[in-house]
Design a protein around this motif. Sequence first.
Motif, PDB file in Angstrom:
ATOM      1  N   SER A 122       0.690  -1.217   0.134  1.00  0.00           N
ATOM      2  CA  SER A 122       0.092   0.119  -0.104  1.00  0.00           C
ATOM      3  C   SER A 122       0.880   1.107  -0.093  1.00  0.00           C
ATOM      4  O   SER A 122       0.493   2.371  -0.189  1.00  0.00           O
ATOM      5  CB  SER A 122      -1.134  -0.095   1.169  1.00  0.00           C
ATOM      6  OG  SER A 122      -2.060   1.224   1.065  1.00  0.00           O
TER       7      SER A 122
ATOM      8  N   GLY B 299      -2.380  11.985   0.170  1.00  0.00           N
ATOM      9  CA  GLY B 299      -3.803  11.239  -0.345  1.00  0.00           C
ATOM     10  C   GLY B 299      -4.886  11.381   0.436  1.00  0.00           C
ATOM     11  O   GLY B 299      -5.824  11.699  -0.169  1.00  0.00           O
ATOM     12  N   ALA B 300      -4.858  11.206   1.840  1.00  0.00           N
ATOM     13  CA  ALA B 300      -5.937  11.516   2.296  1.00  0.00           C
ATOM     14  C   ALA B 300      -6.496  12.852   2.317  1.00  0.00           C
ATOM     15  O   ALA B 300      -7.547  12.989   2.410  1.00  0.00           O
ATOM     16  CB  ALA B 300      -5.835  11.253   4.055  1.00  0.00           C
TER      17      ALA B 300
ATOM     18  N   HIS C 204      -9.078   1.514   1.144  1.00  0.00           N
ATOM     19  CA  HIS C 204      -8.279   1.760   2.334  1.00  0.00           C
ATOM     20  C   HIS C 204      -8.899   2.408   3.346  1.00  0.00           C
ATOM     21  O   HIS C 204      -9.878   3.325   3.140  1.00  0.00           O
ATOM     22  CB  HIS C 204      -7.281   3.051   1.446  1.00  0.00           C
ATOM     23  CG  HIS C 204      -5.945   3.325   2.395  1.00  0.00           C
ATOM     24  ND1 HIS C 204      -5.977   4.301   3.178  1.00  0.00           N
ATOM     25  CD2 HIS C 204      -4.727   2.486   2.196  1.00  0.00           C
ATOM     26  CE1 HIS C 204      -4.714   4.297   3.720  1.00  0.00           C
ATOM     27  NE2 HIS C 204      -4.118   3.176   3.017  1.00  0.00           N
TER      28      HIS C 204
ATOM     29  N   ASP D 238      -9.959   6.376  -5.464  1.00  0.00           N
ATOM     30  CA  ASP D 238      -8.889   6.350  -4.710  1.00  0.00           C
ATOM     31  C   ASP D 238      -7.623   6.013  -5.686  1.00  0.00           C
ATOM     32  O   ASP D 238      -7.766   4.760  -6.121  1.00  0.00           O
ATOM     33  CB  ASP D 238      -8.904   5.563  -3.268  1.00  0.00           C
ATOM     34  CG  ASP D 238      -7.585   5.520  -2.678  1.00  0.00           C
ATOM     35  OD1 ASP D 238      -6.401   5.555  -3.174  1.00  0.00           O
ATOM     36  OD2 ASP D 238      -7.724   5.367  -1.379  1.00  0.00           O
TER      37      ASP D 238
ATOM     38  N   ALA E  15      -4.405   6.020  -5.339  1.00  0.00           N
ATOM     39  CA  ALA E  15      -2.997   5.748  -4.566  1.00  0.00           C
ATOM     40  C   ALA E  15      -2.293   4.442  -5.167  1.00  0.00           C
ATOM     41  O   ALA E  15      -1.314   4.518  -5.085  1.00  0.00           O
ATOM     42  CB  ALA E  15      -3.288   5.579  -2.999  1.00  0.00           C
TER      43      ALA E  15
ATOM     44  N   ASN F  16      -1.308   9.705  -5.708  1.00  0.00           N
ATOM     45  CA  ASN F  16      -0.308   9.980  -4.589  1.00  0.00           C
ATOM     46  C   ASN F  16       0.816  10.324  -5.251  1.00  0.00           C
ATOM     47  O   ASN F  16       1.424   9.207  -5.448  1.00  0.00           O
ATOM     48  CB  ASN F  16      -0.116   8.837  -3.686  1.00  0.00           C
ATOM     49  CG  ASN F  16      -1.141   8.786  -2.562  1.00  0.00           C
ATOM     50  OD1 ASN F  16      -2.758   8.712  -2.741  1.00  0.00           O
ATOM     51  ND2 ASN F  16      -0.948   8.625  -1.314  1.00  0.00           N
TER      52      ASN F  16
ATOM     53  N   HIS G 194       3.666  11.528  -4.109  1.00  0.00           N
ATOM     54  CA  HIS G 194       4.920  10.649  -3.257  1.00  0.00           C
ATOM     55  C   HIS G 194       4.956   9.362  -3.568  1.00  0.00           C
ATOM     56  O   HIS G 194       5.991   8.761  -3.349  1.00  0.00           O
ATOM     57  CB  HIS G 194       4.834  11.084  -1.891  1.00  0.00           C
ATOM     58  CG  HIS G 194       3.256  10.883  -1.312  1.00  0.00           C
ATOM     59  ND1 HIS G 194       2.408  11.547  -1.694  1.00  0.00           N
ATOM     60  CD2 HIS G 194       3.201  10.230  -0.259  1.00  0.00           C
ATOM     61  CE1 HIS G 194       1.317  11.299  -0.716  1.00  0.00           C
ATOM     62  NE2 HIS G 194       1.608  10.357  -0.234  1.00  0.00           N
ATOM     63  N   LYS G 195       4.085   8.368  -3.928  1.00  0.00           N
ATOM     64  CA  LYS G 195       4.094   7.133  -4.098  1.00  0.00           C
ATOM     65  C   LYS G 195       4.274   6.952  -5.565  1.00  0.00           C
ATOM     66  O   LYS G 195       5.389   6.360  -6.049  1.00  0.00           O
ATOM     67  CB  LYS G 195       2.732   6.379  -3.567  1.00  0.00           C
ATOM     68  CG  LYS G 195       2.461   6.460  -2.240  1.00  0.00           C
ATOM     69  CD  LYS G 195       1.430   5.553  -1.904  1.00  0.00           C
ATOM     70  CE  LYS G 195       0.682   5.692  -0.210  1.00  0.00           C
ATOM     71  NZ  LYS G 195      -0.555   5.007  -0.125  1.00  0.00           N
TER      72      LYS G 195
HETATM   73  C1  LIG Z   1      -1.391   5.544   0.945  1.00  0.00           C
HETATM   74  C2  LIG Z   1      -2.833   5.358   0.711  1.00  0.00           C
HETATM   75  C3  LIG Z   1      -3.814   6.340   0.843  1.00  0.00           C
HETATM   76  C4  LIG Z   1      -3.389   7.438   1.859  1.00  0.00           C
HETATM   77  O1  LIG Z   1      -2.335   8.439   1.237  1.00  0.00           O
HETATM   78  P1  LIG Z   1      -1.506   9.418   2.128  1.00  0.00           P
HETATM   79  O2  LIG Z   1      -0.658  10.085   1.288  1.00  0.00           O
HETATM   80  O3  LIG Z   1      -0.959   8.448   3.327  1.00  0.00           O
HETATM   81  O4  LIG Z   1      -2.609  10.246   3.178  1.00  0.00           O
HETATM   82  C5  LIG Z   1      -5.176   6.334   0.403  1.00  0.00           C
HETATM   83  N1  LIG Z   1      -5.266   5.134  -0.096  1.00  0.00           N
HETATM   84  C6  LIG Z   1      -4.658   4.105  -0.618  1.00  0.00           C
HETATM   85  C7  LIG Z   1      -4.859   2.862  -1.193  1.00  0.00           C
HETATM   86  C8  LIG Z   1      -3.293   4.359  -0.470  1.00  0.00           C
HETATM   87  O5  LIG Z   1      -2.408   3.339  -0.353  1.00  0.00           O
END
Ligand SMILES: *Cc1c(COP(=O)(O)O)cnc(C)c1O
Length: 478
Positions: free
Chosen positions: A71, A132-133, A165, A238, A240, A262, A264-265
């Motif tokens: 995740s 993300g949140a 999530h 979502d 992410a 996201n 940063h991810k």
């Molecule tokens: C990491 C993640 C989030 C939240 O992202 P943050 O940047 O940590 O707030 C939301 N949904 C999923 C599926 C994620 O993997």
Amino acid sequence: MPEPLLFEVSRPGRDGVTVPGCTVPETPIPAEWLRSSLDLPEVSEVDVVRHYVRLSHLNYSVDSGFYPLGSCTMKYNPKVNEAAARLTGFTDLHPLVDARDAQGALALMHGLQTMLAEIGGFAAVSLQPAAGAHGELTGILILRRRLADLGQAHRTRILVPDSAHGTNPASTAMAGFETVEIPSDARGNVDLARLKAALDERTAGLMLTNPNTLGLFEEHLEEVTSLVHEAGGLVYGDGANFNAILGVCRPGELGIDVMHFNLHKTFSTPHGGGGPGSGAVGVVKALAPYLPAPVVEHRPGGDPEYRWAVPAKTIGRVKSFHGNFGVLVRAYAYVRSLGADGLRAVAENAVLNANYLRARIRDAYPVPHGERTCMHEFVAQGRIDGAPDVRALDVAKRLIDKGFHPPTNYFPLIVPEALMIEPTETESRETLDRFADALLEIAREAVTDPALLHDAPHDAPVRRLDEVKAARELKVTA
Ligand SMILES: *Cc1c(COP(=O)(O)O)cnc(C)c1O
């Protein structure tokens, strides 16, 4: 041996700095403002360097080893992005500077808005949210304002599948909605019958993590989004887990109305320990007027060419200044250096690596929904035949002894004893094999010598903690 504090190695008169002589006239400071003493450690430069280098070696990081934290997408972050983010033209720029004096930064932001819109299949993008949140909250606030404008403010429920999530129900609640959980079906998809039964005139929308937290792509995505639209709701995606589908499909074309990335991810910024991050939000055309203000607009030939603009029905500002700009620079550099083919290869390799690992370990660890191809991650269980007392936590701790960062444990909640493994696209086959070999060896140890697992980790600076006590009596030193 525990690392002493710098105060403990301090010796009177020892110092590590030479303050240059004063180059401006001295001005006397009134006595009442002067300190009589200043309690700082007195240490040499080399003491300080070694102290912090030793501390840094206690940390496990993506730059030191494999980090399959499901995740979280702990991929390798190319150093060229760091070089770009550290360019003084960016770092010395004051956030309140006139747009005319920040054309390069605005061009970069506009370029990133445009590229993310193209990649996600959206009409417009805001770069403001800081995580993300935070992007989720922004998106749900956009959805709420849109429904109000349509005379649909009585819609107060948001449906959230149980494979979402954990931040999803938190965001809907923060935005003032009631959260209604929708169960998954036997294949790990949204249960269509339960979805249909839950849809009514109270439905504001659906919040869908896709791929979901089981690492599975929703097989009825278009049916799910159409059902919600037909019932008068909007669909939040979502995004992410976007590194699984980057360059392969575009959520904006599959019925997702608003989605966060996201950065940063998926788009590579070192993260963890609380940030910094960026949860850029993409929206379809009907929602573009609601984006947080300001966004960057481009008027070729205009003066200035790039300028701040306020969308007509904006929900307002969600972040001071202009988002986490350093993360935006890294994301821009990442997209530009990989290009369209490179981005697609990211997704293909992320999925290939996860499936390779899944196939290598699934005889030793149960993998729910193991009959399906997973996306960028999969969820195994820390349950081993012949070792009834061994739990996911024991497997995770024993991995530390073998030199690996453990996978995510006990999440998602719908899988008991979950070990959520995300290898990411940046790992080689040799690394994946070493990790799979370690997991297989641990499964054998669990049967022959379970104490090895229960007492792990053996070699880490901090051994196994009493989890309950650690949470209640927070004490950071040994
Ligand atoms: C990491 C993640 C989030 C939240 O992202 P943050 O940047 O940590 O707030 C939301 N949904 C999923 C599926 C994620 O993997």
